[in-house]
Scaffold this active site. Structure first.
Site, PDB file in Angstrom:
ATOM      1  N   LYS A   1      11.481   2.677  -0.677  1.00  7.11           N
ATOM      2  CA  LYS A   1      11.012   4.357  -1.129  1.00  7.11           C
ATOM      3  C   LYS A   1      11.269   4.205  -2.213  1.00  7.11           C
ATOM      4  CE  LYS A   1      10.843   6.499   1.859  1.00  7.11           C
ATOM      5  NZ  LYS A   1      11.970   7.515   3.473  1.00  7.11           N
TER       6      LYS A   1
ATOM      7  N   ASP B   1       2.920  10.396   3.065  1.00  3.95           N
ATOM      8  CA  ASP B   1       3.426  11.404   3.778  1.00  3.95           C
ATOM      9  C   ASP B   1       3.237  12.777   4.312  1.00  3.95           C
ATOM     10  OD1 ASP B   1       5.765  12.933   4.636  1.00  3.95           O
ATOM     11  OD2 ASP B   1       6.802  13.358   2.279  1.00  3.95           O
TER      12      ASP B   1
ATOM     13  N   CYS C   1      42.279  21.062  13.860  1.00  3.47           N
ATOM     14  CA  CYS C   1      40.963  20.995  14.171  1.00  3.47           C
ATOM     15  C   CYS C   1      40.566  21.970  14.085  1.00  3.47           C
ATOM     16  CB  CYS C   1      40.875  20.485  15.876  1.00  3.47           C
ATOM     17  SG  CYS C   1      38.755  20.683  16.110  1.00  3.47           S
TER      18      CYS C   1
ATOM     19  N   CYS D   1      39.968  23.892  17.752  1.00  2.00           N
ATOM     20  CA  CYS D   1      40.826  23.816  18.470  1.00  2.00           C
ATOM     21  C   CYS D   1      42.493  23.628  18.531  1.00  2.00           C
ATOM     22  CB  CYS D   1      40.019  22.531  20.171  1.00  2.00           C
ATOM     23  SG  CYS D   1      41.105  21.328  18.975  1.00  2.00           S
TER      24      CYS D   1
ATOM     25  N   TYR E   1      -4.650   2.931   8.890  1.00  2.00           N
ATOM     26  CA  TYR E   1      -3.663   1.208   8.381  1.00  2.00           C
ATOM     27  C   TYR E   1      -3.124   0.438   9.565  1.00  2.00           C
ATOM     28  CZ  TYR E   1       0.290   4.876   9.010  1.00  2.00           C
ATOM     29  OH  TYR E   1       0.961   5.947   9.974  1.00  2.00           O
TER      30      TYR E   1
ATOM     31  N   GLU F   1       0.892  -1.064   0.377  1.00  2.00           N
ATOM     32  CA  GLU F   1       0.013   0.172   0.198  1.00  2.00           C
ATOM     33  C   GLU F   1       0.883   1.454   0.127  1.00  2.00           C
ATOM     34  OE1 GLU F   1      -1.854   0.609   4.139  1.00  2.00           O
ATOM     35  OE2 GLU F   1      -0.630  -0.991   4.311  1.00  2.00           O
TER      36      GLU F   1
ATOM     37  N   CYS G   1      38.833  20.382  23.470  1.00  2.00           N
ATOM     38  CA  CYS G   1      38.082  20.584  21.976  1.00  2.00           C
ATOM     39  C   CYS G   1      36.545  21.006  22.540  1.00  2.00           C
ATOM     40  CB  CYS G   1      37.560  19.603  20.985  1.00  2.00           C
ATOM     41  SG  CYS G   1      37.253  19.883  19.742  1.00  2.00           S
TER      42      CYS G   1
ATOM     43  N   CYS H   1      39.711  15.307  15.379  1.00  2.00           N
ATOM     44  CA  CYS H   1      40.427  15.508  16.415  1.00  2.00           C
ATOM     45  C   CYS H   1      40.743  15.198  17.439  1.00  2.00           C
ATOM     46  CB  CYS H   1      39.508  17.059  16.611  1.00  2.00           C
ATOM     47  SG  CYS H   1      39.539  17.504  18.262  1.00  2.00           S
TER      48      CYS H   1
ATOM     49  N   LYS I   1       2.979   4.434   1.113  1.00  4.63           N
ATOM     50  CA  LYS I   1       3.416   5.109   2.323  1.00  4.63           C
ATOM     51  C   LYS I   1       2.961   7.141   2.241  1.00  4.63           C
ATOM     52  CE  LYS I   1       7.381   5.044   4.858  1.00  4.63           C
ATOM     53  NZ  LYS I   1       7.712   6.897   5.575  1.00  4.63           N
TER      54      LYS I   1
HETATM   55  S1  IVH Z   1       2.861   1.141   9.121  1.00  9.10           S
HETATM   56  C1  IVH Z   1       5.217  -1.249  13.096  1.00  9.10           C
HETATM   57  N1  IVH Z   1       2.005   1.639   6.570  1.00  9.10           N
HETATM   58  O1  IVH Z   1       5.586   5.747   8.214  1.00  9.10           O
HETATM   59  C2  IVH Z   1       5.245   0.153  11.992  1.00  9.10           C
HETATM   60  N2  IVH Z   1       2.677   3.378   7.885  1.00  9.10           N
HETATM   61  O2  IVH Z   1       7.920   4.985   8.523  1.00  9.10           O
HETATM   62  C3  IVH Z   1       3.788   0.713  11.692  1.00  9.10           C
HETATM   63  N3  IVH Z   1       3.752   5.565   7.032  1.00  9.10           N
HETATM   64  O3  IVH Z   1       5.542   5.774  11.134  1.00  9.10           O
HETATM   65  C4  IVH Z   1       4.062   1.538  10.319  1.00  9.10           C
HETATM   66  N4  IVH Z   1       2.053   5.205   5.321  1.00  9.10           N
HETATM   67  O4  IVH Z   1       3.221   6.981   9.926  1.00  9.10           O
HETATM   68  C5  IVH Z   1       2.726   2.337   7.537  1.00  9.10           C
HETATM   69  N5  IVH Z   1       0.370   2.307   5.027  1.00  9.10           N
HETATM   70  C6  IVH Z   1       1.651   2.572   6.466  1.00  9.10           C
HETATM   71  C7  IVH Z   1       1.860   4.135   6.576  1.00  9.10           C
HETATM   72  C8  IVH Z   1       3.058   4.154   7.032  1.00  9.10           C
HETATM   73  C9  IVH Z   1       2.636   6.008   6.139  1.00  9.10           C
HETATM   74  C10 IVH Z   1       3.952   6.398   7.815  1.00  9.10           C
HETATM   75  C11 IVH Z   1       4.142   6.036   9.623  1.00  9.10           C
HETATM   76  C12 IVH Z   1       5.096   5.679   9.819  1.00  9.10           C
HETATM   77  C13 IVH Z   1       6.165   5.797   9.732  1.00  9.10           C
HETATM   78  C14 IVH Z   1       7.523   4.609   9.334  1.00  9.10           C
END
Ligand code: IVH
Length: 719
Positions: A326, A131, A432, A435, A238, A127, A462, A456, A129
């Site tokens: 990513k 932002d 350095c 210092c 999620y 799914e 320092c 250093c 991620k």
């Molecule tokens: S699962 C135990 N699913 O990404 C982990 N996280 O880098 C539960 N995030 O802190 C997270 N979309 O804020 C999950 N579809 C998704 C997500 C997601 C964004 C964020 C979330 C998490 C961060 C981790």
């Protein structure tokens, strides 16, 4: 920008005055951006560099110090504050993967951990991620009771009033929902709403926002919920925290239940079986990315079956059953205006490229790390060439800058055609810059090669190292002293007044006494402080006079001892005195105490030797003793596994195991509060021996340690 490149030592009086005026204006602008809610344009490190340059010029030209000099200001207008909420279950983050191979490795690691052949029998969800900002929303008896930000994962901020303004989030769950429900997900601002908001800001002649994520964060962290309400924030569910009953047995099923309860869930989530299918979905989402009305920065993969998730468990900060794949980093061209050196806590000299400001992926980048001397020359950690045609990086070069997520921007390569005439190779300093001590590259005894880091050698003399150490000491995972941020530490460190100065960690705890007993300058009379903030600072300091052992160990700043190692040490030794005595006894680097340290699973020889070195240094011990007169380390908490028959016991696994993989057995034992050691000693409680066990089993018999087979162990932990 020409002034930028002139070294402080080379400035004329006239140039210095102009530069001080420029710095005063620029620093004050950054102060306003920083305190004007979530809109900083530069990193803390850059901000510090500006302040340092200002200080260095003032030190050379004391007569030119301006009435509005940044060195005369300190502290910050207090930010809006929210009450803390301790999460019923920690909010963890995800491991990142970047390449197809990483994803294949992740899938393989799941099969390996579970001891299964990689036969595509395990389903994964995939799914986007999102932002945004993660949020945990709690319902009791069906009603929304609290909502908290992630915070440090353990404690977040109570933003309930603001969350109640988000239309997407139900206030009431349907009848039949479990008694306690914590739904977790991402609060975000739609791209279209962000653009509309910025258009409005522009029309009103106000400053525009940087990106939807920061704006969503700023909108939520408002004390006035009306402001949040006006921003039309949205939500995707999620994940979950505490649940009195779990209404499904798969990830997919859980998200479906959330949808039935009225939460928005992401429509692009799929359930897939092979790495190939997963990667295909990743590419598909990548193609759709620009057209989605919300920012995403990757695709998250999770093992679908919850029982498998449970078996896979967690590493210190992230689950083994999930990863975030990513999207590739974003890149842009700009020029290197200067190369400056920052000195870190361990003395590492890090070169930083000051860049002509450029927007990369929606964020203004003004500097990028150049890592070390070799990186500038185009040489990687193993001596390999990292850029085509042996390109090095020089002041004046046009460069390709890359930014990936929250990672510090990198300079990837230069554009040779654009190199200015006369640009010279960068000469890495041999001393350095703070210092003046020699800076050296240590010889790595194992590889026989020079370390890539130039350090250093000033150690305690320092001031950069000492100051960075204090910043580490007060940082979030160490003493976490609110009100002592980067700027305040700079102020206290550099102040010459004995009633104010903080040069070592214990000075933090004597500050109030020095203030009270001295007739010298009172903090509250210094601009930027005031009575309330001084009172708050003292309270925040006092609140840490008792401190968890692992935080203390981490705060000491021993090289190679990060948070995870500090926790291992705290758990193994239990109390500060046992730890310190153990380390002193281990000083000869052989014998029982040394073996005990090395037997801790997760601690290798380099780490062990580094801890021993720390305890051998009398100056460290003097500081630690002074600190212990002020603070009391709390004994390591008995693991929160009440009723576990193996809590606090030390276990060694040896031979081959049949019902678990070794990793799984270890993870399970640790989750029940046991310590897993790599070798058998008098302190071992149980040796779990499978077929083929050898010398460890012999040793256990010799020492009279309880030996059991896998089934007996299973019976013990499930009883
Ligand atoms: S699962 C135990 N699913 O990404 C982990 N996280 O880098 C539960 N995030 O802190 C997270 N979309 O804020 C999950 N579809 C998704 C997500 C997601 C964004 C964020 C979330 C998490 C961060 C981790």
């Amino acid at each position: 920008m020409a002034e930028d490149i002139i070294a402080v030592a080379d400035l004329t009086g006239e140039q210095a005055a102009a530069e001080l005026a420029r710095l005063a204006a620029e620093i004050s602008r950054h102060d306003a951006l920083y305190h004007g809610k979530d809109r900083p344009e530069i990193s803390d490190a850059d901000y510090d560099a500006l302040k340092r340059r200002n200080d260095a010029i003032e030190a050379r030209f004391p007569a030119l110090v301006r009435a509005d000099s940044p060195s005369r200001r300190v502290g910050a207008a207090p930010l809006a504050t929210f009450a803390p909420i301790v999460h019923a279950r920690p909010m963890l983050s995800l491991d990142n993967t970047f390449s197809d191979e990483d994803v294949a490795d992740f899938v393989a690691s799941v099969y390996r951990f579970l001891g299964r052949l990689p036969d595509n029998s395990i389903a994964f969800t995939a799914e986007p991620k999102i932002d945004g900002l993660s949020m945990s929303i709690r319902y009791e008896a069906g009603r929304l009771t609290t909502a908290a930000t992630r915070g440090d994962g353990t404690t977040g901020e109570n933003v309930t009033a603001n969350i109640l303004t988000i239309k997407d989030i139900p206030r009431q769950l349907p009848a039949g929902a479990p008694d306690v429900v914590e739904v977790r997900g991402e609060v975000y601002m739609a791209k279209s709403d962000f653009l509309a908001l910025n258009a409005q800001m522009e029309a009103e002649g106000k400053q525009t926002y940087v990106n939807p994520r920061n704006t969503a964060s700023g909108s939520l962290r408002q004390l006035d919920p009306k402001v949040t309400a006006s921003r039309n924030l949205k939500f995707f569910a999620y994940a979950w925290g505490e649940m009195s009953t779990i209404p499904a047995d798969t990830q997919f099923g859980m998200v479906k239940v959330f949808r039935e309860w009225g939460f928005p869930v992401n429509p692009l989530m799929k359930c897939l079986h092979s790495t190939e299918e997963i990667l295909a979905h990743y590419r598909e989402i990548g193609l759709m990315r620009a057209d989605l009305d919300y920012d995403i920065d990757g695709v998250v993969y999770k093992v679908d079956r919850l029982d498998l998730q449970e078996r896979l468990g967690f590493r210190s900060r992230s689950p083994r059953w999930a990863t975030a794949h990513k999207f590739p980093a974003e890149q842009a061209f700009t020029t290197v205006e200067n190369i400056e050196i920052q000195v870190g806590r361990t003395g590492a000299l890090t070169p930083v490229a000051r860049l002509e400001p450029i927007t990369v992926g929606g964020v203004v980048v003004t500097n990028a790390t150049l890592h070390n001397a070799d990186y500038i020359r185009g040489i990687g950690n193993s001596g390999e060439r990292i850029r085509p045609d042996d390109h090095d990086i020089r002041i004046g070069d046009t460069v390709i800058v890359q930014r990936a997520g929250d990672v510090i921007p990198q300079v990837l390569d230069i554009v040779p055609e654009k190199r200015p005439n006369g640009a010279l190779p960068y000469v890495f300093p041999k001393t350095c810059p703070v210092c003046g001590s020699h800076a050296v590259r240590e010889l790595n005894e194992k590889t026989g090669k020079l370390d890539s880091v130039t350090r250093c050698t000033g150690g305690f003399v320092c001031s950069a190292q000492a100051k960075e150490h204090i910043k580490h000491f007060v940082s979030r995972n160490a003493f976490d002293i609110e009100g002592l941020g980067t700027k305040q530490v700079d102020f206290f460190f550099e102040n010459e007044d004995p009633a104010i100065q903080i040069r070592t960690a214990p000075d933090i705890f004597t500050l109030q006494r020095r203030q009270e007993s001295s007739s010298l300058t009172k903090l509250e009379n210094i601009e930027g402080f005031g009575r309330v903030s001084v009172r708050k600072l003292f309270d925040a300091i006092d609140a840490r006079r008792q401190i968890a052992l692992h935080r203390l160990i981490f705060a000491l700043g021993i090289r190679h001892v990060g948070e995870t190692t500090a926790k291992l040490l705290a758990r193994s030794y239990g109390s500060y005195s046992a730890f310190a005595e153990g380390m002193k006894a281990a000083a000869p680097m052989h014998g029982d105490a040394w073996n005990e340290l090395n037997a801790i699973d997760g601690i290798g020889e380099v780490v062990a030797a580094s801890i021993i070195e720390f305890f051998k240094e009398p100056r460290n011990m003097t500081v630690v003793e002074r600190l212990l007169q002020e603070v009391t380390p709390l004994d390591a908490e008995a693991p929160t596994t009440s009723g576990s028959p193996v809590a606090g016991k030390t276990v060694v696994f040896t031979g081959s195991l049949e019902k678990f993989t070794r990793d799984e057995a270890k993870a399970r034992a640790e989750s029940l509060g046991a310590k897993v050691a790599g070798s058998v000693s008098k302190k071992t409680d149980y040796v779990v021996a499978g077929p083929g066990a050898g010398s460890k089993l012999d040793k256990a018999r010799e020492l009279g340690v309880t030996v059991m087979d896998e089934d007996e162990w299973l019976a013990l932990i499930s009883g």
